[in-house]
Design a protein around this motif. Structure first.
Motif, short mmCIF file in Angstrom:
data_model
loop_
_atom_site.label_atom_id
_atom_site.label_comp_id
_atom_site.label_asym_id
_atom_site.label_seq_id
_atom_site.Cartn_x
_atom_site.Cartn_y
_atom_site.Cartn_z
N ASN A 364 8.69 10.79 4.68
CA ASN A 364 9.78 11.35 3.87
C ASN A 364 9.68 10.91 2.42
O ASN A 364 9.90 11.69 1.49
N THR A 365 9.34 9.63 2.20
CA THR A 365 9.26 9.12 0.84
C THR A 365 7.83 9.07 0.31
O THR A 365 7.61 9.01 -0.89
N GLY A 366 6.84 9.07 1.22
CA GLY A 366 5.44 8.97 0.81
C GLY A 366 5.02 7.58 0.39
O GLY A 366 3.95 7.41 -0.20
N GLU A 367 5.84 6.57 0.69
CA GLU A 367 5.57 5.21 0.24
C GLU A 367 5.14 4.33 1.42
O GLU A 367 5.41 4.65 2.59
N VAL A 368 4.48 3.22 1.07
CA VAL A 368 4.10 2.23 2.07
C VAL A 368 5.30 1.33 2.35
O VAL A 368 5.84 0.70 1.44
N THR A 369 5.74 1.29 3.60
CA THR A 369 6.91 0.50 3.96
C THR A 369 6.56 -0.85 4.57
O THR A 369 7.42 -1.72 4.67
N GLN A 370 5.29 -1.02 5.01
CA GLN A 370 4.91 -2.31 5.61
C GLN A 370 3.40 -2.43 5.60
O GLN A 370 2.67 -1.42 5.65
N GLU A 371 2.91 -3.66 5.50
CA GLU A 371 1.47 -3.96 5.58
C GLU A 371 1.25 -5.06 6.59
O GLU A 371 1.93 -6.09 6.56
N TYR A 372 0.29 -4.84 7.47
CA TYR A 372 -0.09 -5.84 8.47
C TYR A 372 -1.48 -6.34 8.08
O TYR A 372 -2.47 -5.63 8.28
N ASP A 373 -1.53 -7.54 7.53
CA ASP A 373 -2.76 -8.05 6.93
C ASP A 373 -3.14 -9.37 7.58
O ASP A 373 -2.78 -10.45 7.10
N GLN A 374 -3.87 -9.30 8.69
CA GLN A 374 -4.35 -10.51 9.36
C GLN A 374 -5.80 -10.39 9.82
O GLN A 374 -6.45 -11.39 10.06
N HIS A 375 -6.30 -9.17 9.94
CA HIS A 375 -7.67 -8.98 10.41
C HIS A 375 -8.68 -9.42 9.35
O HIS A 375 -8.37 -9.46 8.15
#
Length: 551
Positions: A364-375
């Protein structure tokens, strides 16, 4: 006086003659009985200062050397300076030189190899002791006493020599792009809003105004029934082949619930949708990427789907009209895309990228709402489990990690020394197990509940998939598990006994994808890098079809 001198002279001559005769006789006796040994009072020594040179001196009679010695030191002359006209060379036992086994432990070698891979330097193996020097880029520059200028101190985590960290990348500011360069760029890249679609039929609507999205009801199969309620059978015969892609097909997906359509992505940058029944022809082509399409996925209702491409774009398409609704990008290559299966979260999808992150987008907004950064490597798969409250990811770092949705914290981390990369993961129909395609030519099973433990008694082997992300899939009733391989064959195993039931040649190239029809339980679709998509059925299906025709 003359007489006296003459007498003395004659007497002296006789005495000397007698003495010399006696000595000669004595020496001859000694030489016959005693062997003389040669004593070298001035041995050969090196003129080089050992404190100023790292060269290692060897003896011409040495047959084993416990350290690496430079070629020049091994070929030095024994005496005197080197002969510039000498043609003597070392005997070659390989194409590029001479190789001999050395005394160097495997653990020490792997330690230095990892150090060189990670940091760009390692201990010099040419030296006698490993503590005398390093080979490679060396330590970071910077003096703690200098706070400005080129040699400014950059801290303990500064980059090594030659690394491009913190420096601008790309053309300098003020670079003028010519008109020809701009036209060439526009031809290669497809900007947002310039996507195309082509309908391949005569009319998009039938006599009742319905499109191909309408589920056919004039078949002897209930395409709106519950999958897995009927007994499944292993297919054997190919009844149709779709050939419309110019290059290898990377993925296929049945239309959700009804499976009367099949969507395919290819290395020719195109996405096509095919009719499974009636004429079995290509219905529409979606063109919006300029590089190979890696992954595709439908929404729950099938009205929209996502495409992930190597051009670093993720695009949302309307299945019926072919319109590109929106484009998303993080500047990295998306390897996998997955919608949240919850009905109230169909506007959210996850993308696993080459920069080791899982990115959560809001349509709906086209934005990034979360990042999962562990790999620690590129993310290959995303699989929702536990009623979609959690999801499991696999990566090139040879680990499996479980996450709580919308919470960027790993709740389960699985990494064992024997594990390999798992580029394809599928959930069992009972939603209790995960089948993971491991690159050591086996399918391993993990629990999909809280502990995510490996099921050591279930292991499916025999196929060759090393280096290829061949998809794993289950029959709707969960009795069979299947997978393609790198030799163009498709394999079927029994889920309970892990016994291989059937294997047959399906394509001429790698079978990268396979999908079991959810309602016609003897039908299987396969895709390959040979550019073909094939539909397979069992003899039981053909027998039932012939029986219906004759009756």
């Amino acid at each position: 006086m003359d007489l006296l001198s003459a007498e003395y002279g004659s007497s002296g001559e006789d005495e000397s003659t007698k003495i010399s005769t006696k000595r000669t006789d004595h020496e001859s006796v000694v030489s016959q009985n005693v062997k003389r040994s040669k004593i070298d009072l001035a041995p050969n020594v090196s003129l080089e200062d050992p404190k100023l040179s790292n060269s290692i001196l060897i003896k011409p009679t040495d047959t084993q050397i416990n350290v690496n010695i430079p070629y020049d030191d091994m070929m030095k002359p024994v005496f005197g300076p080197s002969n510039p006209y000498s043609t003597k060379v070392m005997n070659q036992n390989v194409l590029t030189g001479h190789v001999e086994e050395q005394v160097f432990s495997e653990a020490a070698f792997k330690t230095q190899q990892r150090t060189f891979t990670s940091f760009g330097y390692a201990l010099d193996p040419s030296l006698i002791t490993q503590s005398t020097g390093v080979a490679g880029a060396g330590l970071p520059k910077g003096d703690s006493a200098i706070l400005e200028g080129e040699n400014m101190y950059q801290g303990p985590w500064a980059g090594f020599e030659g690394e491009n960290i913190g420096n601008p990348v790309g053309p300098p500011e003020g670079t003028i792009v010519t008109k020809a360069e701009a036209e060439t760029k526009s031809k290669k890249e497809i900007d947002a809003g310039q996507e195309k679609t082509t309908f391949h039929g005569k009319s998009e609507y039938d006599y009742q105004g319905r499109t191909y999205m309408h589920v056919p009801m004039d078949l002897d199969v209930n395409l709106l029934g519950e999958p897995g309620t009927q007994e499944c059978f292993i297919p054997k015969r190919c009844i149709h082949t779709w050939s419309g892609h110019n290059k290898g097909v990377t993925a296929i997906r049945f239309f959700p619930r009804s499976a009367h359509l099949i969507l395919s992505s290819s290395m020719d940058t195109k996405v096509k949708i095919w009719d499974v029944y009636n004429d079995r022809r290509c219905l529409r082509t979606y063109m919006g990427h300029n590089k190979a399409v890696r992954d595709i996925t439908f929404t729950n209702d099938g009205k929209r789907f996502l495409t992930a491409s190597y051009d670093k774009y993720i695009k949302l398409w309307d299945t019926e009209t072919g319109q590109c609704i929106k484009s998303f990008t993080t500047g990295k290559i998306p390897y996998v895309v997955k919608f949240n299966p919850d009905e109230d979260k169909q506007h959210i999808f996850l993308a696993g990228c080459s920069d080791k992150k899982i990115v959560q987008f809001d349509i709906n907004t086209g934005e990034v709402t979360q990042e999962y950064d562990q790999h620690l490597g590129a993310v290959n798969t995303i699989t929702f489990v536990d009623e979609n409250r959690r999801f499991v990811t696999t990566s090139d770092d040879k680990t499996l990690r479980a996450w709580e949705f919308d919470i960027p914290v790993v709740i389960k981390y699985i990494a064992e020394p024997h594990m390999h990369s798992m580029p394809a993961v599928t959930l069992h129909p009972n939603k209790k197990w995960l089948a993971c395609q491991s690159l050591d030519n086996q399918i391993v099973i993990y629990g999909a509940k809280d502990r995510f433990r490996i099921h050591r008694k279930k292991r499916f082997t025999g196929h060759l998939v090393a280096g290829y992300a061949c998809q794993v899939n289950f029959s709707p009733d969960g009795r069979f598990i299947m997978s393609g391989d790198s030799e163009g064959s498709i394999w079927f195993w029994d889920w309970k006994s892990c016994k291989m039931l059937k294997k047959f040649k399906a394509h001429e190239n790698v079978v990268i994808g396979c999908e079991w029809h959810p309602h016609e339980t003897s039908k299987v679709a396969t895709c390959s890098w040979d550019g073909l998509i094939k539909l397979w059925v069992s003899d039981y299906y053909l027998f039932a079809l012939l029986k219906c025709i004759y009756n």
